[in-house]
Motif scaffolding. Structure first.
Motif, PDB file in Angstrom:
ATOM      1  N   ASN A 163       0.840  -1.206   0.000  1.00  0.00           N
ATOM      2  CA  ASN A 163       0.000   0.000   0.000  1.00  0.00           C
ATOM      3  C   ASN A 163       0.867   1.245   0.000  1.00  0.00           C
ATOM      4  OD1 ASN A 163      -2.505  -1.598   0.581  1.00  0.00           O
ATOM      5  ND2 ASN A 163      -1.387  -1.989   2.470  1.00  0.00           N
ATOM      6  N   PRO A 164       1.505   1.519  -1.131  1.00  0.00           N
ATOM      7  CA  PRO A 164       2.413   2.673  -1.146  1.00  0.00           C
ATOM      8  C   PRO A 164       1.680   3.980  -0.850  1.00  0.00           C
ATOM      9  CG  PRO A 164       2.461   1.491  -3.257  1.00  0.00           C
ATOM     10  CD  PRO A 164       1.401   0.854  -2.414  1.00  0.00           C
ATOM     11  N   ARG A 165       2.268   4.796   0.036  1.00  0.00           N
ATOM     12  CA  ARG A 165       1.694   6.096   0.367  1.00  0.00           C
ATOM     13  C   ARG A 165       2.112   7.108  -0.701  1.00  0.00           C
ATOM     14  NH1 ARG A 165       1.517   2.098   3.588  1.00  0.00           N
ATOM     15  NH2 ARG A 165       1.370   2.392   5.853  1.00  0.00           N
ATOM     16  N   ASN A 166       1.266   8.092  -0.900  1.00  0.00           N
ATOM     17  CA  ASN A 166       1.591   9.197  -1.828  1.00  0.00           C
ATOM     18  C   ASN A 166       1.935   8.686  -3.231  1.00  0.00           C
ATOM     19  OD1 ASN A 166       1.540  11.053   0.494  1.00  0.00           O
ATOM     20  ND2 ASN A 166       3.427   9.994   1.047  1.00  0.00           N
ATOM     21  N   PHE A 167       1.222   7.667  -3.649  1.00  0.00           N
ATOM     22  CA  PHE A 167       1.483   7.084  -4.961  1.00  0.00           C
ATOM     23  C   PHE A 167       0.577   7.724  -6.004  1.00  0.00           C
ATOM     24  CE2 PHE A 167       1.317   3.987  -8.380  1.00  0.00           C
ATOM     25  CZ  PHE A 167       2.639   3.580  -8.472  1.00  0.00           C
ATOM     26  N   GLY A 168       1.153   8.119  -7.118  1.00  0.00           N
ATOM     27  CA  GLY A 168       0.382   8.724  -8.198  1.00  0.00           C
ATOM     28  C   GLY A 168       0.907  10.101  -8.520  1.00  0.00           C
ATOM     29  N   LYS A 169       0.603  10.538  -9.743  1.00  0.00           N
ATOM     30  CA  LYS A 169       1.083  11.820 -10.225  1.00  0.00           C
ATOM     31  C   LYS A 169       0.548  12.974  -9.380  1.00  0.00           C
ATOM     32  CE  LYS A 169       1.940  13.678 -14.747  1.00  0.00           C
ATOM     33  NZ  LYS A 169       1.270  14.716 -15.417  1.00  0.00           N
ATOM     34  N   LEU A 170       1.352  14.027  -9.275  1.00  0.00           N
ATOM     35  CA  LEU A 170       0.908  15.240  -8.592  1.00  0.00           C
ATOM     36  C   LEU A 170       0.767  16.297  -9.683  1.00  0.00           C
ATOM     37  CD1 LEU A 170       0.454  15.988  -5.594  1.00  0.00           C
ATOM     38  CD2 LEU A 170       2.804  16.827  -5.549  1.00  0.00           C
ATOM     39  N   ASP A 171      -0.472  16.651  -9.984  1.00  0.00           N
ATOM     40  CA  ASP A 171      -0.713  17.513 -11.143  1.00  0.00           C
ATOM     41  C   ASP A 171      -0.127  18.917 -11.007  1.00  0.00           C
ATOM     42  OD1 ASP A 171      -1.936  15.688 -12.837  1.00  0.00           O
ATOM     43  OD2 ASP A 171      -3.859  15.905 -11.813  1.00  0.00           O
ATOM     44  N   ASP A 172      -0.098  19.441  -9.781  1.00  0.00           N
ATOM     45  CA  ASP A 172       0.418  20.801  -9.629  1.00  0.00           C
ATOM     46  C   ASP A 172       1.841  20.830  -9.063  1.00  0.00           C
ATOM     47  OD1 ASP A 172      -0.365  19.826  -7.197  1.00  0.00           O
ATOM     48  OD2 ASP A 172      -1.309  21.674  -6.502  1.00  0.00           O
ATOM     49  N   ALA A 173       2.619  19.807  -9.397  1.00  0.00           N
ATOM     50  CA  ALA A 173       3.998  19.738  -8.907  1.00  0.00           C
ATOM     51  C   ALA A 173       4.855  20.864  -9.487  1.00  0.00           C
ATOM     52  CB  ALA A 173       4.614  18.391  -9.274  1.00  0.00           C
ATOM     53  N   ASP A 174       5.747  21.399  -8.657  1.00  0.00           N
ATOM     54  CA  ASP A 174       6.693  22.413  -9.118  1.00  0.00           C
ATOM     55  C   ASP A 174       7.930  21.766  -9.719  1.00  0.00           C
ATOM     56  OD1 ASP A 174       5.316  24.729  -7.953  1.00  0.00           O
ATOM     57  OD2 ASP A 174       5.807  23.756  -6.050  1.00  0.00           O
ATOM     58  N   ARG A 175       8.258  20.601  -9.217  1.00  0.00           N
ATOM     59  CA  ARG A 175       9.461  19.913  -9.668  1.00  0.00           C
ATOM     60  C   ARG A 175       9.134  18.466  -9.959  1.00  0.00           C
ATOM     61  NH1 ARG A 175      13.697  22.893  -7.155  1.00  0.00           N
ATOM     62  NH2 ARG A 175      13.040  25.048  -7.394  1.00  0.00           N
ATOM     63  N   MET A 176       9.888  17.900 -10.887  1.00  0.00           N
ATOM     64  CA  MET A 176       9.702  16.503 -11.231  1.00  0.00           C
ATOM     65  C   MET A 176      11.041  15.921 -11.640  1.00  0.00           C
ATOM     66  SD  MET A 176       7.962  14.577 -14.234  1.00  0.00           S
ATOM     67  CE  MET A 176       8.645  12.954 -14.027  1.00  0.00           C
ATOM     68  N   ALA A 177      11.272  14.672 -11.333  1.00  0.00           N
ATOM     69  CA  ALA A 177      12.484  14.008 -11.814  1.00  0.00           C
ATOM     70  C   ALA A 177      12.200  12.528 -11.950  1.00  0.00           C
ATOM     71  CB  ALA A 177      13.642  14.223 -10.833  1.00  0.00           C
ATOM     72  N   GLU A 178      12.945  11.893 -12.856  1.00  0.00           N
ATOM     73  CA  GLU A 178      12.792  10.451 -12.978  1.00  0.00           C
ATOM     74  C   GLU A 178      14.088   9.749 -12.621  1.00  0.00           C
ATOM     75  OE1 GLU A 178      12.150  10.966 -17.647  1.00  0.00           O
ATOM     76  OE2 GLU A 178      12.554   8.882 -17.110  1.00  0.00           O
ATOM     77  N   GLY A 179      13.934   8.599 -11.998  1.00  0.00           N
ATOM     78  CA  GLY A 179      15.097   7.827 -11.577  1.00  0.00           C
ATOM     79  C   GLY A 179      15.021   6.411 -12.108  1.00  0.00           C
ATOM     80  N   TYR A 180      16.193   5.829 -12.345  1.00  0.00           N
ATOM     81  CA  TYR A 180      16.261   4.487 -12.902  1.00  0.00           C
ATOM     82  C   TYR A 180      17.430   3.744 -12.266  1.00  0.00           C
ATOM     83  CZ  TYR A 180      16.946   0.799 -16.431  1.00  0.00           C
ATOM     84  OH  TYR A 180      17.106  -0.402 -17.065  1.00  0.00           O
ATOM     85  N   ASN A 181      17.160   2.550 -11.826  1.00  0.00           N
ATOM     86  CA  ASN A 181      18.209   1.693 -11.276  1.00  0.00           C
ATOM     87  C   ASN A 181      18.361   0.482 -12.184  1.00  0.00           C
ATOM     88  OD1 ASN A 181      19.891   0.053  -9.785  1.00  0.00           O
ATOM     89  ND2 ASN A 181      18.352  -0.433  -8.226  1.00  0.00           N
ATOM     90  N   PRO A 182      19.282   0.556 -13.160  1.00  0.00           N
ATOM     91  CA  PRO A 182      19.404  -0.515 -14.155  1.00  0.00           C
ATOM     92  C   PRO A 182      19.769  -1.872 -13.552  1.00  0.00           C
ATOM     93  CG  PRO A 182      21.169   1.119 -14.435  1.00  0.00           C
ATOM     94  CD  PRO A 182      20.247   1.642 -13.378  1.00  0.00           C
ATOM     95  N   LEU A 183      20.427  -1.839 -12.417  1.00  0.00           N
ATOM     96  CA  LEU A 183      20.854  -3.084 -11.771  1.00  0.00           C
ATOM     97  C   LEU A 183      19.661  -3.970 -11.412  1.00  0.00           C
ATOM     98  CD1 LEU A 183      23.741  -4.042 -10.931  1.00  0.00           C
ATOM     99  CD2 LEU A 183      23.105  -3.397  -8.610  1.00  0.00           C
TER     100      LEU A 183
END
Ligand code: ZN
Length: 152
Positions: free
Chosen positions: A19-39
């Motif tokens: 049950n992840p908390r705060n899951f889902g897009k935030l439409d009025d976000a000021d900042r956004m970033a994406e992360g990837y862990n290839p391992l």
């Protein structure tokens, strides 16, 4: 005693993964970033809403292993309402908790609250990247870096 603590930590991780908390897009976000862990293949997007030097709201989405999802869920819960300075300090403390060769003292662990549930990853270096991905992604979002974060 130690066994009981481990069980409790395990429960926290399972709960936040299911049950992840705060899951889902935030439409009025000021900042956004994406992360990837290839391992491990963990991918996450982080959405931050700032208000006067504070993290007013913090959401994430994406998909990944139980550790990466639970860590992002715990992090968003822990940082909501915190100032950027407090967030930076928590990042340092958390990083120390999961990577330092010396086991943190009980006071340091207590300060981290539920985030301390991830202390077990320190024994599995590959898992440390799963647990810290969301934190590195947050840093990138706050620093307004344009390139996606990769743990490699
Ligand atoms: Zn992972």
């Amino acid at each position: 005693m130690m066994v009981d603590l481990k069980d409790l930590y395990q429960e926290v991780i399972v709960d936040h993964n299911r049950n992840p908390r705060n899951f889902g897009k935030l439409d009025d976000a000021d900042r956004m970033a994406e992360g990837y862990n290839p391992l491990c293949g963990d991918r996450l997007n982080l959405y931050v809403k700032l208000d006067d030097g504070r993290i007013a709201d913090l959401h994430f989405d994406g998909s990944g292993c139980a550790i990466s999802v639970a860590s992002a869920s715990l992090m968003t819960d822990a940082l909501k309402g915190k100032s950027l300075v407090e967030a930076e300090r928590m990042f340092k403390n958390f990083h120390y908790l999961v990577t330092d060769e010396h086991t943190p003292n009980p006071e340091q662990v207590t300060q981290l609250g539920k985030l301390a549930a991830l202390i077990g990853v320190r024994e599995f270096p590959a898992r440390v990247k799963c647990a810290t991905l969301c934190w590195h992604t947050l840093k990138s979002a706050l620093e307004e870096k344009k390139t996606p974060v990769s743990t490699e």
